[in-house]
Design a protein around this motif. Structure first.
Motif, PDB file in Angstrom:
ATOM      1  N   GLN A   1      -0.586  -8.420  -5.408  1.00 58.62           N
ATOM      2  CA  GLN A   1      -0.923  -7.198  -4.669  1.00 58.62           C
ATOM      3  C   GLN A   1      -1.233  -6.036  -5.614  1.00 58.62           C
ATOM      4  O   GLN A   1      -1.455  -4.914  -5.175  1.00 58.62           O
ATOM      5  N   GLY A   2      -1.204  -6.281  -6.918  1.00 58.75           N
ATOM      6  CA  GLY A   2      -1.516  -5.241  -7.893  1.00 58.75           C
ATOM      7  C   GLY A   2      -0.353  -4.306  -8.207  1.00 58.75           C
ATOM      8  O   GLY A   2      -0.554  -3.238  -8.775  1.00 58.75           O
ATOM      9  N   LEU A   3       0.856  -4.711  -7.857  1.00 55.79           N
ATOM     10  CA  LEU A   3       2.028  -3.872  -8.111  1.00 55.79           C
ATOM     11  C   LEU A   3       2.636  -4.169  -9.477  1.00 55.79           C
ATOM     12  O   LEU A   3       2.558  -5.289  -9.966  1.00 55.79           O
ATOM     13  N   GLU A   4       3.247  -3.159 -10.069  1.00 49.54           N
ATOM     14  CA  GLU A   4       4.089  -3.404 -11.223  1.00 49.54           C
ATOM     15  C   GLU A   4       5.378  -4.029 -10.694  1.00 49.54           C
ATOM     16  O   GLU A   4       5.709  -3.873  -9.519  1.00 49.54           O
ATOM     17  N   THR A   5       6.103  -4.709 -11.571  1.00 48.56           N
ATOM     18  CA  THR A   5       7.311  -5.387 -11.124  1.00 48.56           C
ATOM     19  C   THR A   5       8.508  -4.995 -11.975  1.00 48.56           C
ATOM     20  O   THR A   5       8.385  -4.730 -13.169  1.00 48.56           O
ATOM     21  N   MET A   6       9.653  -4.980 -11.314  1.00 48.81           N
ATOM     22  CA  MET A   6      10.903  -4.650 -11.981  1.00 48.81           C
ATOM     23  C   MET A   6      11.970  -5.619 -11.511  1.00 48.81           C
ATOM     24  O   MET A   6      12.025  -5.972 -10.331  1.00 48.81           O
ATOM     25  N   LEU A   7      12.799  -6.042 -12.415  1.00 52.93           N
ATOM     26  CA  LEU A   7      13.948  -6.877 -12.102  1.00 52.93           C
ATOM     27  C   LEU A   7      15.163  -5.981 -12.201  1.00 52.93           C
ATOM     28  O   LEU A   7      15.423  -5.388 -13.250  1.00 52.93           O
ATOM     29  N   GLY A   8      15.872  -5.822 -11.104  1.00 52.41           N
ATOM     30  CA  GLY A   8      17.042  -4.960 -11.075  1.00 52.41           C
ATOM     31  C   GLY A   8      18.292  -5.740 -10.741  1.00 52.41           C
ATOM     32  O   GLY A   8      18.263  -6.945 -10.550  1.00 52.41           O
ATOM     33  N   CYS A   9      19.397  -5.022 -10.669  1.00 50.38           N
ATOM     34  CA  CYS A   9      20.670  -5.661 -10.345  1.00 50.38           C
ATOM     35  C   CYS A   9      21.605  -4.627  -9.745  1.00 50.38           C
ATOM     36  O   CYS A   9      21.285  -3.445  -9.656  1.00 50.38           O
ATOM     37  N   MET A  10      22.758  -5.110  -9.343  1.00 49.72           N
ATOM     38  CA  MET A  10      23.843  -4.251  -8.887  1.00 49.72           C
ATOM     39  C   MET A  10      24.978  -4.467  -9.884  1.00 49.72           C
ATOM     40  O   MET A  10      24.741  -4.990 -10.963  1.00 49.72           O
ATOM     41  N   GLU A  11      26.197  -4.078  -9.544  1.00 53.51           N
ATOM     42  CA  GLU A  11      27.334  -4.420 -10.398  1.00 53.51           C
ATOM     43  C   GLU A  11      27.570  -5.911 -10.225  1.00 53.51           C
ATOM     44  O   GLU A  11      28.007  -6.367  -9.172  1.00 53.51           O
TER      45      GLU A  11
ATOM     46  N   ASP B   1       0.813  -1.216   0.000  1.00 48.89           N
ATOM     47  CA  ASP B   1       0.000   0.000   0.000  1.00 48.89           C
ATOM     48  C   ASP B   1       0.851   1.272   0.000  1.00 48.89           C
ATOM     49  O   ASP B   1       0.319   2.373  -0.037  1.00 48.89           O
ATOM     50  N   ARG B   2       2.181   1.123  -0.005  1.00 45.92           N
ATOM     51  CA  ARG B   2       3.077   2.286   0.047  1.00 45.92           C
ATOM     52  C   ARG B   2       3.880   2.499  -1.230  1.00 45.92           C
ATOM     53  O   ARG B   2       4.563   3.505  -1.361  1.00 45.92           O
ATOM     54  N   VAL B   3       3.831   1.540  -2.149  1.00 48.10           N
ATOM     55  CA  VAL B   3       4.647   1.611  -3.364  1.00 48.10           C
ATOM     56  C   VAL B   3       3.804   1.247  -4.585  1.00 48.10           C
ATOM     57  O   VAL B   3       2.723   0.679  -4.463  1.00 48.10           O
ATOM     58  N   ASP B   4       4.334   1.581  -5.752  1.00 46.71           N
ATOM     59  CA  ASP B   4       3.669   1.222  -7.004  1.00 46.71           C
ATOM     60  C   ASP B   4       4.400   0.101  -7.743  1.00 46.71           C
ATOM     61  O   ASP B   4       3.805  -0.618  -8.522  1.00 46.71           O
ATOM     62  N   VAL B   5       5.717   0.007  -7.490  1.00 49.37           N
ATOM     63  CA  VAL B   5       6.552  -0.958  -8.202  1.00 49.37           C
ATOM     64  C   VAL B   5       7.422  -1.717  -7.208  1.00 49.37           C
ATOM     65  O   VAL B   5       8.023  -1.118  -6.323  1.00 49.37           O
ATOM     66  N   ALA B   6       7.491  -3.022  -7.370  1.00 48.15           N
ATOM     67  CA  ALA B   6       8.401  -3.843  -6.568  1.00 48.15           C
ATOM     68  C   ALA B   6       9.632  -4.131  -7.423  1.00 48.15           C
ATOM     69  O   ALA B   6       9.523  -4.664  -8.522  1.00 48.15           O
ATOM     70  N   ASN B   7      10.811  -3.746  -6.915  1.00 46.40           N
ATOM     71  CA  ASN B   7      12.075  -3.971  -7.621  1.00 46.40           C
ATOM     72  C   ASN B   7      12.792  -5.134  -6.942  1.00 46.40           C
ATOM     73  O   ASN B   7      13.224  -5.028  -5.800  1.00 46.40           O
ATOM     74  N   VAL B   8      12.920  -6.235  -7.653  1.00 48.09           N
ATOM     75  CA  VAL B   8      13.530  -7.452  -7.109  1.00 48.09           C
ATOM     76  C   VAL B   8      14.927  -7.613  -7.691  1.00 48.09           C
ATOM     77  O   VAL B   8      15.114  -7.519  -8.909  1.00 48.09           O
ATOM     78  N   LYS B   9      15.902  -7.852  -6.812  1.00 46.80           N
ATOM     79  CA  LYS B   9      17.282  -8.077  -7.225  1.00 46.80           C
ATOM     80  C   LYS B   9      17.718  -9.446  -6.710  1.00 46.80           C
ATOM     81  O   LYS B   9      17.639  -9.711  -5.510  1.00 46.80           O
ATOM     82  N   LEU B  10      18.170 -10.299  -7.624  1.00 44.36           N
ATOM     83  CA  LEU B  10      18.555 -11.660  -7.240  1.00 44.36           C
ATOM     84  C   LEU B  10      19.593 -11.684  -6.124  1.00 44.36           C
ATOM     85  O   LEU B  10      19.514 -12.505  -5.211  1.00 44.36           O
ATOM     86  N   MET B  11      20.567 -10.822  -6.188  1.00 42.77           N
ATOM     87  CA  MET B  11      21.650 -10.835  -5.208  1.00 42.77           C
ATOM     88  C   MET B  11      21.195 -10.381  -3.823  1.00 42.77           C
ATOM     89  O   MET B  11      21.867 -10.635  -2.835  1.00 42.77           O
TER      90      MET B  11
ATOM     91  N   ASP C   1       7.415  -6.210 -15.539  1.00 46.88           N
ATOM     92  CA  ASP C   1       7.048  -5.068 -16.375  1.00 46.88           C
ATOM     93  C   ASP C   1       8.283  -4.320 -16.871  1.00 46.88           C
ATOM     94  O   ASP C   1       8.275  -3.751 -17.963  1.00 46.88           O
ATOM     95  N   TYR C   2       9.319  -4.290 -16.051  1.00 45.38           N
ATOM     96  CA  TYR C   2      10.543  -3.564 -16.375  1.00 45.38           C
ATOM     97  C   TYR C   2      11.748  -4.424 -16.008  1.00 45.38           C
ATOM     98  O   TYR C   2      11.742  -5.093 -14.981  1.00 45.38           O
ATOM     99  N   ALA C   3      12.795  -4.363 -16.839  1.00 41.51           N
ATOM    100  CA  ALA C   3      14.033  -5.082 -16.540  1.00 41.51           C
ATOM    101  C   ALA C   3      15.210  -4.115 -16.677  1.00 41.51           C
ATOM    102  O   ALA C   3      15.406  -3.515 -17.725  1.00 41.51           O
ATOM    103  N   ASP C   4      15.950  -3.953 -15.602  1.00 40.32           N
ATOM    104  CA  ASP C   4      17.150  -3.114 -15.590  1.00 40.32           C
ATOM    105  C   ASP C   4      18.313  -4.034 -15.223  1.00 40.32           C
ATOM    106  O   ASP C   4      18.683  -4.156 -14.068  1.00 40.32           O
ATOM    107  N   LEU C   5      18.853  -4.699 -16.230  1.00 40.99           N
ATOM    108  CA  LEU C   5      19.841  -5.752 -16.003  1.00 40.99           C
ATOM    109  C   LEU C   5      21.154  -5.448 -16.711  1.00 40.99           C
ATOM    110  O   LEU C   5      21.717  -6.287 -17.401  1.00 40.99           O
ATOM    111  N   ASP C   6      21.651  -4.255 -16.522  1.00 45.27           N
ATOM    112  CA  ASP C   6      22.869  -3.851 -17.215  1.00 45.27           C
ATOM    113  C   ASP C   6      24.089  -3.774 -16.295  1.00 45.27           C
ATOM    114  O   ASP C   6      25.114  -3.212 -16.654  1.00 45.27           O
ATOM    115  N   GLY C   7      24.025  -4.343 -15.115  1.00 41.49           N
ATOM    116  CA  GLY C   7      25.106  -4.244 -14.134  1.00 41.49           C
ATOM    117  C   GLY C   7      26.436  -4.783 -14.617  1.00 41.49           C
ATOM    118  O   GLY C   7      27.493  -4.273 -14.248  1.00 41.49           O
TER     119      GLY C   7
END
Length: 102
Positions: free
Chosen positions: A35-45, A7-17, A62-68
């Motif tokens: 929960q009705g959230l958009e989802t993002m797959l993120g990473c670190m270096e 109830d506090r966010v719109d997108v859940a950003n999940v990072k495997l590490m 919904d979004y993938a930011d996998l350029d670490g």
């Protein structure tokens, strides 16, 4: 934590590490969608080996930011081509994630 913060966010950003691996990431992504959230797959270096694992979950988000791995001066692994902002797995016939040591 996903239901607790939904109830506090719109997108859940999940990072495997940070979440504990593929199984836990998949569970978290499904929980976020429930929960009705958009989802993002993120990473670190991270090496290309870690990015390759995350790429297999990209169809779930919904979004993938996998350029670490592009931030590393030297990456001892190969397997994911990220040219032009597209995820291309090098060899789908290779076992596991498709990454391999260079």
């Amino acid at each position: 934590d996903v239901p607790r913060i939904a109830d506090r966010v719109d997108v859940a950003n999940v990072k495997l590490m940070k979440c504990g691996g593929l199984r836990e990431a998949t569970r978290m992504l499904h929980a976020a969608k429930a929960q009705g959230l958009e989802t993002m797959l993120g990473c670190m270096e991270e090496t290309n080996a870690a990015i390759a694992a995350a790429c297999h979950l990209a169809p779930l988000v919904d979004y993938a930011d996998l350029d670490g791995s592009l931030l590393l001066a030297e990456d001892p692994f190969d397997g994911v081509d990220l040219a032009d902002g597209e995820i291309r797995l090098a060899d789908l016939d290779r076992p596991g994630t498709g990454a391999h040591e260079v």
